[in-house]
Design a protein around this motif. Structure first.
Motif, PDB file in Angstrom:
ATOM      1  N   HIS A 203      60.748  46.292  30.868  1.00 29.99           N
ATOM      2  CA  HIS A 203      60.630  46.138  32.320  1.00 29.99           C
ATOM      3  C   HIS A 203      61.981  45.802  32.926  1.00 29.99           C
ATOM      4  O   HIS A 203      62.831  45.200  32.266  1.00 29.99           O
ATOM      5  N   ALA A 205      63.718  44.089  36.506  1.00 32.39           N
ATOM      6  CA  ALA A 205      63.554  43.398  37.789  1.00 32.39           C
ATOM      7  C   ALA A 205      64.917  43.294  38.460  1.00 32.39           C
ATOM      8  O   ALA A 205      65.763  42.490  38.052  1.00 32.39           O
ATOM      9  N   ARG A 243      65.576  50.324  45.135  1.00 34.39           N
ATOM     10  CA  ARG A 243      64.509  50.994  44.376  1.00 34.39           C
ATOM     11  C   ARG A 243      65.031  52.261  43.722  1.00 34.39           C
ATOM     12  O   ARG A 243      64.775  52.528  42.546  1.00 34.39           O
ATOM     13  N   GLU A 317      57.817  39.952  34.161  1.00 32.60           N
ATOM     14  CA  GLU A 317      56.941  40.537  35.194  1.00 32.60           C
ATOM     15  C   GLU A 317      57.751  40.657  36.469  1.00 32.60           C
ATOM     16  O   GLU A 317      57.925  39.677  37.198  1.00 32.60           O
ATOM     17  N   PRO A 318      58.254  41.864  36.746  1.00 37.27           N
ATOM     18  CA  PRO A 318      59.125  42.021  37.923  1.00 37.27           C
ATOM     19  C   PRO A 318      58.507  41.486  39.205  1.00 37.27           C
ATOM     20  O   PRO A 318      59.218  40.931  40.048  1.00 37.27           O
ATOM     21  N   SER A 319      57.186  41.589  39.360  1.00 41.98           N
ATOM     22  CA  SER A 319      56.569  41.152  40.620  1.00 41.98           C
ATOM     23  C   SER A 319      56.553  39.631  40.756  1.00 41.98           C
ATOM     24  O   SER A 319      56.279  39.100  41.828  1.00 41.98           O
ATOM     25  N   SER A 320      56.863  38.925  39.673  1.00 39.74           N
ATOM     26  CA  SER A 320      56.832  37.456  39.759  1.00 39.74           C
ATOM     27  C   SER A 320      58.170  36.889  40.263  1.00 39.74           C
ATOM     28  O   SER A 320      58.302  35.685  40.472  1.00 39.74           O
ATOM     29  N   HIS A 322      60.907  36.110  43.012  1.00 39.36           N
ATOM     30  CA  HIS A 322      60.936  35.982  44.472  1.00 39.36           C
ATOM     31  C   HIS A 322      62.326  35.614  44.942  1.00 39.36           C
ATOM     32  O   HIS A 322      63.036  34.851  44.288  1.00 39.36           O
TER      33      HIS A 322
END
Ligand code: AMP
Ligand code: GLY
Length: 421
Positions: A203, A205, A243, A317-320, A322
């Motif tokens: 992954h 991030a 992105r 976990e890239p979405s974690s 912030h």
């Protein structure tokens, strides 16, 4: 957890500062550190390039997790040595760190997975390199293949200068074995941005993007340095471009490394040339950037230790992740004469007069026998402020700089200026 941070610059002070805010960090050691890290952690006088000494230190002090700052210990296999001894470490293995330590290796990986970059050829022979240069138009880009402390890329305006660069590397061996191969690259124009990403080998991030200033003087004049300042985020590199760079550069490279049997874990730093929506890679670094880290970490709203551990454990976990909204500006305060000859040992005043909300990360500093903070390198301090706008962050950073003083103090006055005009 007992954590050891390896390195002694502004980047490492910023790492220690951020890790000190992590709930699970107990004792923290820094090898060798500086006067800034000494105030929040324990400095131990082991050089960052002493792999055997660092391994011994980590074993003796029962370290749970090692965070490696600079590229030299990575390329010497510090992470491999620690892991073999059962000590978890953040950063790529020696094989994976070749993405930074060998420009020809990085070009090969990029070619294998179709990552956009400058066209390049590799030479070990002077006559062949010269003959190839004669087929090109100026400016010429000549790079030492190996590590050269940021000095290995020569942009030559004339064929004569390009020939000299090749001679310096292949014949005079000014970069030692790092210059036994040269990479001649197509010249790319555009705006430069540094995009750093955390990766666990699968992954990716991305961090917030940033821009550094490599030249010594205002207006991008003067010699190249290790970096005279930095800001985040660049107005010209929006979330869509982050992105795009993640999808077209970071993920393909991480996948290609894994497919080649050399999984890449740690921070992958891409130096990118951006021209409209065209993004091409100038270089990879296998670590956090300096001075990028000093402006990026104050914007991180997640627990840094947890992020680093998740990279190590293959559980990122890239979405974690912030990030704080707003901007950050970092101004490097250097010794007069840097990057040429400069004096050390000058007493630094005003450190306690800086607004406590403005971070002063130390780079080349040490405590003298009287306990005073004195200069101990070319780049001395990084003054970093955040703000809702770039103008606000910039004003606060320069207000911090104005409160500091030492003999010969030097800094650029135009960091992030282009974002506020
Ligand atoms: P590097 O050490 O590869 O990052 O190169 C140092 C600096 O040289 C970069 O930050 C760029 O400003 C410049 N540079 C490197 N490669 C190129 C290229 N192919 N075209 C134009 N400028 C380059
Ligand atoms: N900012 C350039 C580097 O860290 O290599």
């Amino acid at each position: 957890m007992r954590v050891l941070v390896v390195g002694s610059g502004g980047r490492e002070h910023a790492l220690v500062w951020k890790l000190a805010r992590s709930a699970r960090v107990g004792q923290m050691l820094v090898a060798p550190g500086n006067a800034g890290t000494a105030a929040i952690a324990e400095n131990v006088a082991v050089p960052a390039s002493d792999v055997a000494g660092l391994l011994r230190l980590a074993v003796e002090r029962k370290i749970d997790f090692v965070v490696v700052g600079p590229e030299v210990p990575l390329s010497l296999g510090l992470v491999d040595a620690l892991e073999e001894a059962g000590i978890a470490a953040f950063g790529p293995t020696r094989g994976a760190a070749r993405l930074e330590a060998s420009k020809s290796f990085a070009h090969q990986i990029m070619a294998d997975c179709g990552v956009p970059c400058a066209a390049s050829r590799v030479f070990e022979d002077v006559a062949a390199a010269r003959a190839y240069l004669e087929t090109l138009e100026p400016p010429y880009v000549v790079k030492a293949d190996g590590l050269a402390a940021g000095k290995g890329a020569i942009i030559a305006g004339t064929l004569g200068e390009a020939f000299s660069a090749v001679d310096d590397m292949l014949v005079k061996r000014v970069f030692g074995e790092s210059g036994d191969r040269v990479v001649i690259e197509q010249y790319l124009s555009g705006k430069e941005v540094s995009l750093l990403a955390f990766t666990d080998g699968v992954h990716v991030a991305p961090m917030v993007p940033s821009c550094d200033y490599k030249r010594a003087y205002d207006g991008d004049q003067g010699p190249n340095t290790g970096g005279m300042g930095c800001y985040s985020p660049p107005g010209f590199f929006d979330a869509d471009l982050v992105r795009q760079a993640t999808d077209t550069v970071m993920l393909p490279v991480v996948r290609a490394m894994a497919a080649s049997g050399c999984t890449y874990k740690g921070v992958l730093y891409a130096g990118l040339m951006v021209d409209g929506d065209s993004i091409r890679v100038l270089e990879f670094n296998a670590r956090f950037g300096d001075p990028e880290t000093q402006v990026i970490l104050p914007r991180l709203d997640s627990d840094l230790l947890e992020v680093l551990l998740s990279c190590h454990d293959g559980a990122l976990e890239p979405s974690s992740l912030h990030w704080k909204v707003g901007c950050s500006v970092g101004v490097v305060v250097a010794s007069g004469g840097y990057p040429g000859h400069y004096e050390k040992g000058r007493v630094i005043g005003g450190l306690h007069d800086v607004d406590p909300a403005v971070a002063v990360f130390h780079a080349g500093t040490r405590l003298d026998d009287a306990g005073r903070v004195v200069t101990d390198g070319g780049r001395v301090l990084n003054v970093v402020a955040t703000g809702l706008t770039m103008a606000d962050a910039r004003e606060r950073a320069y207000d911090g700089v104005a409160r500091l003083h030492f003999d010969g103090m030097m800094y650029r006055t135009d960091i992030a200026l282009r974002e506020v005009l």
